[in-house]
Design a protein around this motif. Sequence first.
Motif: not given
Length: 187
Positions: A96-99, A117-119, A152-155
């Motif tokens: 999971a990332y982009g949290i 809430k996450y990618v 890093l930005e979440p996106t």
Amino acid sequence: MLVRGSILAGAVAFAALSVSPANADGVFTLTSPSFKDGERLATKNAGNNKSNPNCVGENVSPALNWSNPPEGTKSYALLMFDPEGRPPGGVSHWVAYGIPVSVTGFAEGEVSKTSDKYVGGTSLMKLPHYFGPCTPPGPLHHYTFTLMATDLEPTALAAGLDRAEVMKALDGHVKQATGLIGTFSKP
């Protein structure tokens, strides 16, 4: 003696100033009300796959909480990995990332499915969400939850990256990491 005391006072003052407001209350920490670091995960946290006799649980993800991110954190990445699973490579159970930095944890069962809430990355089982242990009989396996604070930005990262791809993409972007280990073996 006065010089040594002044140097010590200066060092303490510098250390106090170098702690960022984001983590002034303590260190970056990952905890769980579901299990303590180094303790056994509940059977309900184990995977649920009727075709695998080692999957004896309900695939309910444990609750996870974190606090005190380093200053400048923009997002988090969270990996769950079993280094003893499927030797020699281990098993990636959850990527999971982009949290977003506004997220400070996941409730029990919340990430047993995809979440906004996450990618979702790709686990070894080709899933974008949590999948619990399916440990064969024998010695305990160690399930390492690693939370990384990133700049890093979440996106910033596309969905579907596997563990190795996420680690490569995060190279040079991790501000700090913290972890938690749960153990499990087939009852």
